[in-house]
Design a protein around this motif. Structure first.
Motif, PDB file in Angstrom:
ATOM      1  N   ALA A  67      86.014  31.845 -32.198  1.00 11.04           N
ATOM      2  CA  ALA A  67      84.822  31.323 -31.524  1.00 11.04           C
ATOM      3  C   ALA A  67      83.655  31.369 -32.490  1.00 11.04           C
ATOM      4  N   ASP A  68      82.805  30.355 -32.434  1.00  2.00           N
ATOM      5  CA  ASP A  68      81.666  30.234 -33.347  1.00  2.00           C
ATOM      6  C   ASP A  68      80.403  30.052 -32.518  1.00  2.00           C
ATOM      7  N   GLY A  69      79.595  31.124 -32.429  1.00  2.00           N
ATOM      8  CA  GLY A  69      78.353  31.041 -31.683  1.00  2.00           C
ATOM      9  C   GLY A  69      77.399  30.030 -32.294  1.00  2.00           C
ATOM     10  N   VAL A  70      76.781  29.213 -31.447  1.00  2.00           N
ATOM     11  CA  VAL A  70      75.838  28.199 -31.919  1.00  2.00           C
ATOM     12  C   VAL A  70      74.621  28.898 -32.528  1.00  2.00           C
ATOM     13  N   GLY A  71      74.253  28.497 -33.736  1.00  2.00           N
ATOM     14  CA  GLY A  71      73.239  29.223 -34.493  1.00  2.00           C
ATOM     15  C   GLY A  71      71.899  29.348 -33.802  1.00  2.00           C
ATOM     16  N   SER A  72      71.503  28.328 -33.021  1.00  2.00           N
ATOM     17  CA  SER A  72      70.187  28.354 -32.381  1.00  2.00           C
ATOM     18  C   SER A  72      70.162  29.138 -31.073  1.00  2.00           C
ATOM     19  N   ALA A  73      71.303  29.586 -30.605  1.00  2.00           N
ATOM     20  CA  ALA A  73      71.388  30.310 -29.328  1.00  2.00           C
ATOM     21  C   ALA A  73      71.208  31.806 -29.565  1.00  2.00           C
ATOM     22  N   VAL A  74      70.248  32.411 -28.868  1.00  2.16           N
ATOM     23  CA  VAL A  74      69.847  33.787 -29.164  1.00  2.16           C
ATOM     24  C   VAL A  74      70.961  34.795 -28.909  1.00  2.16           C
ATOM     25  N   TYR A  75      71.836  34.538 -27.927  1.00  3.22           N
ATOM     26  CA  TYR A  75      72.932  35.451 -27.622  1.00  3.22           C
ATOM     27  C   TYR A  75      74.297  34.814 -27.901  1.00  3.22           C
ATOM     28  N   SER A  76      74.349  33.904 -28.846  1.00  3.67           N
ATOM     29  CA  SER A  76      75.619  33.217 -29.105  1.00  3.67           C
ATOM     30  C   SER A  76      76.696  34.176 -29.599  1.00  3.67           C
ATOM     31  N   HIS A  77      76.297  35.259 -30.281  1.00  5.57           N
ATOM     32  CA  HIS A  77      77.285  36.243 -30.728  1.00  5.57           C
ATOM     33  C   HIS A  77      77.949  36.926 -29.543  1.00  5.57           C
TER      34      HIS A  77
END
Length: 381
Positions: free
Chosen positions: A166-176
């Motif tokens: 899974a790759d969290g979207v870079g601009s999303a604050v809690y994507s991790h």
């Protein structure tokens, strides 16, 4: 983004002859790490032989040929900085720098390691998996937004190896958080459908597989969204789907060697490659670029259904499941990156965990995102 140009630090670290050579620990391991931390060349281990004078330090700097020769003869020199392709190294330094603090009020980010390494041997299948914080995140001191899962699902008569990235979207604050939790909870919901999925794989029913995969991922999304909404009630920031946005790719491989079909379930960019006869091929033969063109799709909300792909493989082929931190440089116009990894992983010998991590960290200028890659080798019958 920009940063100081890193000049390599370790002489000969990019030498082809020593790129993927194996090394072993020595008594000078700690001293070597201390020297690396200060940008110096690694300590040269010396074995004492009766009647022979032992120098306290090399009389001259080590050349690339010295490093290659010592690696081949097993003297145990540290590898140093990861190698790079191209004429110039990336601008960012090749090692972790700062990291989030517990006082930043995001424990998930503060406790997320810069590197994850995993592996497994299940029947004839051997797995190597690594998730590495990207150079840009190392430079910024932000957390790794990629996640991965290696596990088994289903009962013994319908068991499958499940691999997820899974790759969290870079601009999303809690994507991790989204990446970490989706890669695990999707496995739980797919396990609930394991018997039906196994039957659909055996029947080569791609439509049924799409229905089952979409149902499982939607179930995981609903449960996670509910939990995130409850958590937001105790924080000043309200819940929003886009704060947790992430891609997800799941590869299911029946552990019964008689079943030759595998199923890929995908939302977003990244995806699957197959190493066949020394060349990388897209895992979706009908839509080779599709795995890289769905950039706007992300969980939990920005997708219509889970894309499913059936593919058939044979022993000797290597499957690579990865986020775009690895799939993008594999498809760049300069083939050197793809060639190096193909030469390292073509087999038949499977790399050790440490070798696999080292190879995964091969760098390419402008490709500084988090990198997660899971490879599967299958032993010949």
């Amino acid at each position: 983004m920009s940063g100081p140009v890193y000049d390599g630090g370790i002489r000969g670290a990019q030498d082809d002859a020593g790129l993927f050579g194996r090394t072993r620990d020595t008594d000078n391991h700690d001293a070597g790490i201390r020297s690396l931390a200060h940008g110096a060349a690694p300590v040269n281990p010396v074995t004492s032989v009766p009647g022979t004078a032992v120098p306290t330090a090399p009389s001259a700097p080590l050349t690339p040929e010295d490093l290659a020769s010592s690696t081949e003869t097993g003297t145990g020199l540290l590898r140093g900085a990861p190698p790079h392709v191209g004429n110039r190294p990336p601008s960012y330094p090749p090692h972790p720098l700062g990291r989030p603090s517990v006082r930043d009020a995001d424990e998930s980010a503060a406790f997320s390691p810069a590197v994850l390494l995993d592996g497994a041997l299940i029947g004839r299948l051997t797995v190597r998996a690594a998730s590495v914080r990207g150079d840009s995140h190392n430079w910024e001191g932000s957390c790794r937004q990629d996640a991965m899962t290696v596990t088994r699902i289903g009962p013994p008569d319908a068991e499958m190896l499940l691999l997820a990235v899974a790759d969290g979207v870079g601009s999303a604050v809690y994507s991790h958080v989204g990446a970490y939790q989706f890669s695990r909870l999707a496995a739980v919901f797919l396990d609930r459908e394991a018997e039906n999925i196994h039957a659909a794989v055996c029947a080569r029913d791609e439509n049924e597989l799409r229905v089952l995969a979409t149902k499982a991922v939607a179930g995981a999304a609903a449960e996670l969204r509910s939990g995130w909404a409850r958590t937001a009630q105790h924080k000043p920031r309200p819940y929003a789907d886009q704060d947790y946005a992430t891609t997800l790719h799941v590869l299911l491989i029946p552990t019964d060697p008689r079943i030759r079909d595998r199923v890929l379930c995908s939302v977003g960019d990244g995806g699957l490659f197959v190493l066949r006869e020394g060349r990388w091929e897209h895992g979706d033969p009908d839509d080779g670029e599709g795995l890289l063109d769905t950039r706007t799709e992300a969980l939990p909300h920005a997708y219509r259904s889970v894309k499913t792909t059936l593919l058939r493989t044979v022993p000797g082929e290597v499957l690579l499941l990865g986020t775009d931190g690895i799939t993008n440089p594999l498809t760049q116009k300069d083939p050197e990156f793809a060639r190096r990894l193909a030469e390292a992983w073509v087999g038949p010998e499977v790399p050790s965990l440490s070798d696999f991590l080292w190879q995964t960290q091969t760098r390419a200028k402008s490709y500084d995102d988090d990198r997660t890659v899971i490879c599967v080798w299958e032993e010949q019958a």
